[in-house]
Design an enzyme around this catalytic site. Structure first.
Site, PDB file in Angstrom:
ATOM      1  N   ALA A 269       0.834  -1.196   0.000  1.00 38.96           N
ATOM      2  CA  ALA A 269       0.000   0.000   0.000  1.00 38.96           C
ATOM      3  C   ALA A 269       0.871   1.248   0.000  1.00 38.96           C
ATOM      4  O   ALA A 269       2.057   1.209   0.329  1.00 38.96           O
ATOM      5  CB  ALA A 269      -0.921  -0.001   1.218  1.00 38.96           C
TER       6      ALA A 269
ATOM      7  N   GLY B  26      -0.585  -4.842   0.772  1.00 43.58           N
ATOM      8  CA  GLY B  26      -1.744  -4.718  -0.101  1.00 43.58           C
ATOM      9  C   GLY B  26      -1.549  -5.369  -1.455  1.00 43.58           C
ATOM     10  O   GLY B  26      -2.507  -5.823  -2.087  1.00 43.58           O
TER      11      GLY B  26
ATOM     12  N   GLU C 124      -2.422  -8.893  -0.920  1.00 45.24           N
ATOM     13  CA  GLU C 124      -3.868  -8.974  -0.720  1.00 45.24           C
ATOM     14  C   GLU C 124      -4.606  -8.853  -2.059  1.00 45.24           C
ATOM     15  O   GLU C 124      -5.614  -9.533  -2.288  1.00 45.24           O
ATOM     16  CB  GLU C 124      -4.317  -7.888   0.261  1.00 45.24           C
ATOM     17  CG  GLU C 124      -3.854  -8.176   1.683  1.00 45.24           C
ATOM     18  CD  GLU C 124      -4.139  -7.038   2.644  1.00 45.24           C
ATOM     19  OE1 GLU C 124      -4.861  -7.266   3.620  1.00 45.24           O
ATOM     20  OE2 GLU C 124      -3.633  -5.907   2.416  1.00 45.24           O
TER      21      GLU C 124
ATOM     22  N   GLU D  57       2.806  -5.816   7.522  1.00 41.49           N
ATOM     23  CA  GLU D  57       2.151  -4.697   8.198  1.00 41.49           C
ATOM     24  C   GLU D  57       2.514  -4.572   9.676  1.00 41.49           C
ATOM     25  O   GLU D  57       2.590  -3.458  10.218  1.00 41.49           O
ATOM     26  CB  GLU D  57       0.623  -4.804   8.055  1.00 41.49           C
ATOM     27  CG  GLU D  57       0.096  -4.428   6.677  1.00 41.49           C
ATOM     28  CD  GLU D  57       0.112  -5.586   5.695  1.00 41.49           C
ATOM     29  OE1 GLU D  57      -0.484  -5.455   4.622  1.00 41.49           O
ATOM     30  OE2 GLU D  57       0.716  -6.638   6.016  1.00 41.49           O
TER      31      GLU D  57
END
Length: 257
Positions: free
Chosen positions: A62, A108, A111, A131
């Site tokens: 991310a 991310g 994901e 994370e």
């Protein structure tokens, strides 16, 4: 589109993420992924989608700097929820979506890849959910999808250590389908995608629908809880320290507050 480009070959939409240098997931990129799905869902010339990254990475995670622009935990939870909805749409999309992963799929980025129906990787790719290194937790359903692929113990190892696994390990652990030398990854993935594109669209759509029955109610409850917890953890002092340390390229010092 600003961050995606795509073309169609033999009924396969080849979609390239182009957000240098790391193809980091931003709100804008997630919105464009949803817009792409809008564009191809009823396009009969597209039967399969292959998603890959331009440059050195699939997606290295991310956009952390974008996190500093989020004002509250509630807004952070809403950000997580909106991303979850797009990735859930990927997983339930009526046409097969395949990720071709090279370089890194982290946070991310992983994901996003886990929302796809299949994952092919380069042998030296790095896949992980780092994370916790930032004092955060995954927010785009990573805590719920990862155990479905690798089991709870392996998922705990990846989450707790923040250490990535290689493409070869990803295949061994059940996270990816096959691993190839990096220069063979996209050609091999497209070869498989084009074989799938020859199948009946009706049968493919129905098969995808049937695969969704493996999800329990606890999966959907867990996804909602993850989004809420994503915002709660974001408001901690540790999260602020972790994000700042990432931006400053230093090790964080967590206080448990």
């Amino acid at each position: 589109m600003e961050y995606l480009r795509w073309k169609v070959e033999d009924a396969v939409a080849i979609v390239t993420i182009q957000r240098p240098p790391a193809n980091a997931l931003s709100r804008g990129l997630i919105i464009e992924i949803n817009e792409l799905l809008d564009a191809v869902e009823n396009d009969d010339t597209v039967r399969v989608i292959v998603l890959h990254g331009e440059g050195r990475f699939f997606s290295a995670g991310a956009d952390i700097k974008e996190f500093t622009e989020v004002a509250s935990g509630a807004e952070f939870s809403e950000l997580a929820s909106s991303g979850q909805q797009v990735f859930e749409r990927l997983e339930t999309f009526p046409k097969p979506v395949i990720a071709a992963i090279h370089g890194a799929a982290l946070g991310g980025g992983l994901e996003l890849a886990m929302g796809c129906h299949m994952r092919f990787v380069s042998e030296d790719a790095k896949l992980g959910l780092p994370e916790l290194q930032l004092g955060l937790i995954p927010g785009f359903a990573g805590t719920q999808r990862l155990p479905r692929y690798v089991g709870v113990a392996k998922a705990a190892e990846m989450l707790f250590t923040s250490e990535p696994i290689t493409g070869v390990e990803a295949v061994q652990w059940g996270l990816a389908n096959k691993a190839y030398p990096v220069d063979e990854l996209l050609p091999k993935t497209l070869e498989i995608a084009k074989k799938i594109a020859l199948k009946s669209p009706i049968a493919l759509k129905t098969a995808i629908q049937m695969l969704q029955y493996n999800k329990s109610e606890s999966f959907h409850e867990g996804v909602k809880a993850e989004a809420q917890s994503f915002g709660t953890v974001f408001e901690s002092e540790d999260a602020k320290e972790g994000i700042q340390a990432f931006i400053e390229k230093r090790q964080p010092s967590f206080k448990g507050k």
